[in-house]
Design a protein around this motif. Structure first.
Motif, mmCIF file in Angstrom:
data_model
loop_
_atom_site.group_PDB
_atom_site.id
_atom_site.type_symbol
_atom_site.label_atom_id
_atom_site.label_comp_id
_atom_site.label_asym_id
_atom_site.label_seq_id
_atom_site.Cartn_x
_atom_site.Cartn_y
_atom_site.Cartn_z
ATOM 1 N N ALA A 250 -2.738 4.259 7.882
ATOM 2 C CA ALA A 250 -2.110 3.138 7.172
ATOM 3 C C ALA A 250 -2.708 1.815 7.664
ATOM 4 O O ALA A 250 -3.088 0.959 6.859
ATOM 5 N N GLN A 251 -2.846 1.664 8.991
ATOM 6 C CA GLN A 251 -3.415 0.432 9.542
ATOM 7 C C GLN A 251 -4.841 0.211 9.020
ATOM 8 O O GLN A 251 -5.209 -0.887 8.631
ATOM 9 N N TYR B 107 3.779 -1.346 3.800
ATOM 10 C CA TYR B 107 3.481 0.079 3.649
ATOM 11 C C TYR B 107 4.652 0.749 2.934
ATOM 12 O O TYR B 107 5.826 0.456 3.242
ATOM 13 N N HIS C 164 -4.612 -1.030 5.506
ATOM 14 C CA HIS C 164 -4.093 -2.404 5.442
ATOM 15 C C HIS C 164 -5.171 -3.409 5.863
ATOM 16 O O HIS C 164 -5.311 -4.470 5.251
ATOM 17 N N ASP D 136 -1.596 -4.962 11.013
ATOM 18 C CA ASP D 136 -1.714 -5.437 9.619
ATOM 19 C C ASP D 136 -0.597 -4.934 8.712
ATOM 20 O O ASP D 136 -0.643 -5.135 7.499
ATOM 21 N N ILE D 137 0.403 -4.283 9.276
ATOM 22 C CA ILE D 137 1.543 -3.815 8.457
ATOM 23 C C ILE D 137 2.701 -4.787 8.652
ATOM 24 O O ILE D 137 3.220 -4.941 9.755
ATOM 25 N N ASP D 138 3.051 -5.471 7.567
ATOM 26 C CA ASP D 138 4.044 -6.557 7.668
ATOM 27 C C ASP D 138 5.428 -6.124 7.209
ATOM 28 O O ASP D 138 6.288 -6.976 6.960
ATOM 29 N N ARG E 147 -6.789 -6.360 3.564
ATOM 30 C CA ARG E 147 -6.888 -7.765 3.989
ATOM 31 C C ARG E 147 -8.342 -8.249 3.880
ATOM 32 O O ARG E 147 -8.604 -9.361 3.439
ATOM 33 N N TYR F 56 0.866 -1.182 0.000
ATOM 34 C CA TYR F 56 0.000 0.000 0.000
ATOM 35 C C TYR F 56 0.902 1.232 0.000
ATOM 36 O O TYR F 56 1.637 1.468 0.961
ATOM 37 N N ILE G 190 1.365 -7.606 3.708
ATOM 38 C CA ILE G 190 0.992 -6.303 3.147
ATOM 39 C C ILE G 190 1.984 -5.269 3.683
ATOM 40 O O ILE G 190 2.129 -5.099 4.893
#
Ligand code: PEP
Length: 251
Positions: A184-185, A211, A188, A228-230, A192, A167, A209
């Motif tokens: 951002a979260q 950022y 994300h 959710d930011i990997d 998902r 993203y 995913i």
């Protein structure tokens, strides 16, 4: 579901072969045991093959920044997925906003590129993200939904594990402006849930995913702490190995 973190560097149209080699040596010498994060680099086409051995030694995977959607043919100046694999790439970016905006790539073409990359044996980082105007008019989710559904059209569920989504809000790329960790979260988690709606919840929860957009050592920690930011896809701040290492330490 625990997902292995990733830090990816997009070098765009920068660095000679020698600069790239020096970067990898510096990175390797100073990584100091941070091995729980996958490192991916996206150098220029001409640099992929010459730095292949150093990259393997440093446990870095290499990717291209783009590929052509056809297998081969009379496309002067283009590079195919098979050529990239031959040169040692294992990944490719597809749909970076600079390709979408400066080279007029549309979602249909991006989808063909994703499919060609997979059939060539490359893993893909598919970049999505809205412009400032789209965010300010509250169309950001609609735009990202379209980029995802069209970009991933006709791709079998079983192949989704070969794909990572990045993203990258267009207004944050190279501008010094970063999405807040909350925004951002939120996006994300939305990505998902969209992936889940057209595949399976299990696939969506295992998908990584990233950022991207002005990630730097001083904002990385907060961004990477979001559930959710990997990891990150980093442009400008990946050019100096010390800065990239400082971002890596944020994990
Ligand atoms: C990018 O080009 O993918 C990117 C995120 O750039 P920057 O980090 O410079 O904003």
């Amino acid at each position: 579901m625990s997902r292995k973190k990733i830090l990816a560097g997009n070098w765009k149209m920068h660095k000679s072969i020698n600069d790239a080699r020096n970067w990898i040596r510096h990175f390797q010498g100073n990584r100091k045991g941070v091995l729980h994060v996958d490192i991916l680099l996206f150098p220029s086409y001409t640099t992929i093959y010459p730095i292949g051995k150093e990259a393997i030694k440093a446990n870095i995977s290499l990717g291209a920044q783009n590929l052509h959607q056809e297998e081969e043919g009379a496309y002067t100046g283009e590079v195919s997925g098979k050529m990239l694999v031959d040169a040692g790439a294992t990944w490719t970016l597809v749909g970076h906003s600079e390709r979408r905006i400066l080279f007029a790539e549309n979602d249909k073409q991006i989808n063909l590129k994703v499919r060609r990359a997979l059939t060539s044996g490359l893993q893909v980082i598919l970049c999505v993200g809205e412009t400032l105007e789209e965010r300010e008019s509250q169309h950001h989710q609609e735009v990202v939904r379209r980029q995802l559904t069209e970009g991933l059209s006709e791709i079998h569920h079983d192949d989704l594990h070969q794909i990572i989504i990045a993203y990258e809000p267009v207004w944050a790329i190279g501008t010094g402006k970063t999405a807040t960790p909350q925004d951002a979260q939120e996006m994300h988690a939305f990505i998902r849930s969209e992936i889940s709606s057209f595949s399976k919840p299990k696939i969506a929860s295992s998908m990584r995913i990233l950022y991207g957009g002005s990630v730097k050592p001083d904002n990385a920690k907060e961004l990477f702490a979001c559930p959710d930011i990997d990891g990150g896809l980093v442009g400008g701040a990946s050019l100096k190995p010390e800065t990239f290492l400082a971002i890596l330490r944020a994990f």
